[in-house]
Design an enzyme around this catalytic site. Structure first.
Site, PDB file in Angstrom:
ATOM      1  N   CYS A  95     -39.611  74.789 -84.643  1.00 24.41           N
ATOM      2  CA  CYS A  95     -39.352  76.245 -84.871  1.00 24.41           C
ATOM      3  C   CYS A  95     -37.936  76.277 -83.908  1.00 24.41           C
ATOM      4  CB  CYS A  95     -40.256  76.896 -84.177  1.00 24.41           C
ATOM      5  SG  CYS A  95     -40.176  78.475 -84.775  1.00 24.41           S
ATOM      6  N   HIS A 142     -44.803  74.530 -87.593  1.00 25.71           N
ATOM      7  CA  HIS A 142     -45.525  74.301 -86.454  1.00 25.71           C
ATOM      8  C   HIS A 142     -46.738  73.115 -86.689  1.00 25.71           C
ATOM      9  CE1 HIS A 142     -44.224  77.319 -83.456  1.00 25.71           C
ATOM     10  NE2 HIS A 142     -43.658  77.870 -84.549  1.00 25.71           N
ATOM     11  N   GLU A 191     -48.183  71.200 -84.928  1.00 26.70           N
ATOM     12  CA  GLU A 191     -49.191  71.044 -84.139  1.00 26.70           C
ATOM     13  C   GLU A 191     -50.400  71.777 -84.271  1.00 26.70           C
ATOM     14  OE1 GLU A 191     -46.872  74.542 -82.415  1.00 26.70           O
ATOM     15  OE2 GLU A 191     -46.262  72.934 -83.533  1.00 26.70           O
TER      16      GLU A 191
END
EC number: 6.3.4.2
Length: 547
Positions: A380, A519, A521
């Site tokens: 990001c 993102h 993750e």
């Protein structure tokens, strides 16, 4: 129709209700049941989207664009069930819904009260999708006795009464403090917590007790007697070295069996815990160690980057190594040379964030990784800073920056290679935003498709040229600078399907330098590590000369 487990907490907050809920969900899955987990938060914010990371920790984004509590990340990581907008609610959202209905006249002129209108709204939320799964696990945020939580406790009390007998149970998580001077575990705080819970009409069926060590049988019997639960339903929750030990630890303590017994499910299917034994083996038996620097803005609170920390752990498990992460405040590099701080690491990760503070430090971290051929993953804002770094040092755009940091109208400090995103395509329609829109819920949120350049590093990592990842941003790299940057080796290897929004960049002739606007993750799991994190740790492993 689903059976409901309501998880409440007492004595103190942050005891691990979310982890206990997630572990229970995983254990029920291991026995062949389908599950869904929900979080009910008593705070008055509509959602955590505008809350400071220092206040709340990270915001976990779902595929359908909901900004939710970080506990939903635990739910997904342990069960693999993708969370939805309908799996998270707050007092703010509940009251907002009630007031909207009142304004529309839905209540036909009645006086609006907490009971029944607010409690009915909460019960309606809990009931969503109850025919889809075998078990619905609902965690109530905060602790029993909190003023703001009272409508939720009253709602679940009513819910248990509304349903047929045996369809709802209550699980209460408390703390057994250890007094070193006397060498005793004290049960009195738990007794008072259960007393408080019973005073509002809720009697726990299962009692989960956090403690530093084992709970002697004497204390278990005492808790069973004074809290009116069966001795086998007093479950010890000892401190663990890894959260991924929780399913096996809770199974050894009999949590899943206690829950099934409370529902009178007998004989219960035997659990298949093979995947969790494999996870535990990979955690406890690494074949080496890699060191990763996380250069961020909110490093004082690790929960601000919870999913990133867990995704790195998953990447380590995929490579049979332990990932040792060190959190570095990006502002340090605005005052000091980053080289002495970063040269000892095998890889560098720069996560997301908002605002100008610390961004020059992040840019220096990206520069160090690019120039020293150290694996770099920018997420990001971390991708945006990598693009700005390349623009400043590889092209003639020496004043490159982001519109986010140009605060005064008409006084431009930077060439905006990163701009305020005002429109994008979502599905089959166009989304438009204005600069003066509300902050909450107005970013580019949720899952979006990206097209990868065939033959690129990211296409090789994913094994596909089409991916879907979750986003949370309102600023974007400006496509008009693509040719200029690509000529200097910064490849735009992932784009939105319409070709207008850069999603991924990578540095040519670099061992591993990737920036992503999304993102990754948020989609990583211990039994299914995200490919980007798995390959990032693999690259770090090569740098550490473990291969």
């Amino acid at each position: 129709m689903a059976r409901f487990v309501f998880i409440t907490g007492g004595v103190v907050s942050s005891l691990g209700k979310g982890l206990a809920s997630a572990a229970l969900g995983a254990l029920l899955q291991a026995r062949g049941f389908s599950v869904r987990l929900r979080k009910l938060d008593p705070y008055l914010n509509v959602d955590p989207g505008t809350m400071s990371p220092f206040e709340h920790g990270e915001v976990f984004v779902t595929d359908d664009g909901a900004e939710t509590d970080l506990d939903l990340g635990h739910y997904e990581r342990f069960t693999g069930v993708a969370a939805r907008r309908t799996d998270s609610v707050s007092s703010g959202r509940i009251y907002s819904n009630v007031l909207e209905k009142e304004r529309r006249g839905d209540y036909l002129g009645k006086t609006i009260q907490v009971i029944p209108h607010v409690t009915n709204e909460i019960k309606d939320f809990i009931s969503i999708g109850e025919d889809e799964v075998d078990f619905m696990l609902c965690e109530i945020g905060g602790t029993v006795g909190d003023i703001e939580g009272l409508p939720f406790f009253e709602a679940i009390r009513q819910f248990g009464q509304d349903k047929p007998r045996g369809q709802c149970i209550f699980m209460h998580l408390t703390l057994l403090p250890y007094i070193a001077a006397s060498g005793e575990l004290k049960t009195k705080p738990t007794q008072h917590s259960v007393k408080e819970l019973r005073s509002i009409g809720i009697a726990p069926d299962v009692l989960v007790c956090r403690s530093e060590g084992p709970i002697p049988q004497k204390e278990r019997d005492k808790l069973a007697l004074f809290c009116n639960v069966r001795p086998e339903s007093v479950i010890a929750a000892q401190d663990l070295k890894s959260i991924y030990e929780a399913p096996l630890a809770y199974h050894r303590e009999g949590l899943d069996q206690a829950v099934l017994d409370a529902f009178s499910i007998s004989p219960a299917p035997k659990p298949d815990l093979t995947v969790w034994h494999d996870v535990a083996d990979r955690i406890h038996n690494p074949e080496g160690e890699v060191n990763v620097a996380i250069v961020g803005k909110y490093t004082q609170l690790e929960d601000a980057y919870k999913s990133i920390a867990e995704a790195l752990t998953h990447g380590g498990m995929a490579n049979r190594v332990k990932v040792k992460s060190e959190w570095i405040d990006a502002e340090i590099f605005e005052r000091e040379d980053p080289v002495p701080h970063l040269e000892k690491f095998d890889a560098i990760l720069v996560p997301g964030g908002f605002g100008e503070r610390g961004t020059e430090g992040k840019i220096k971290a990206a520069q160090f990784a690019r120039e020293h051929k150290i694996p770099y993953l920018g997420i990001c804002l971390g991708m945006q800073m990598a693009v700005i770094e390349s623009a400043r040092h590889l092209t003639d755009l020496t004043d490159a920056g982001s519109e986010e940091f140009d605060h005064e109208a008409g006084k431009r400090r930077f060439t905006p290679v990163v701009y305020h995103l005002k429109e994008w395509v979502q599905g089959n329609h166009k989304v438009e935003r204005k600069v003066d829109d509300d902050k909450g819920g107005t970013m580019r949120l949720g899952a979006y498709t990206a097209k990868l350049v065939e033959g690129s590093k990211v296409a090789q990592i994913y094994g596909s040229t089409t991916i879907e990842e979750r986003h949370r941003h309102r600023y974007e790299v400006d496509i008009q600078y693509r040719d200029q940057l690509q000529a200097e080796g910064l490849i735009f290897s992932g784009m939105s399907p319409d070709g207008r929004l850069p999603e991924i960049v990578e540095v040519k002739d670099h061992p591993w330098f990737i920036g992503v606007q999304f993102h990754p993750e948020l989609k990583s799991k211990p039994f299914a590590p995200h490919p980007l994190f798995a390959d990032f740790v693999r690259a770090a492993k090569e740098v550490s000369r473990l291969v």
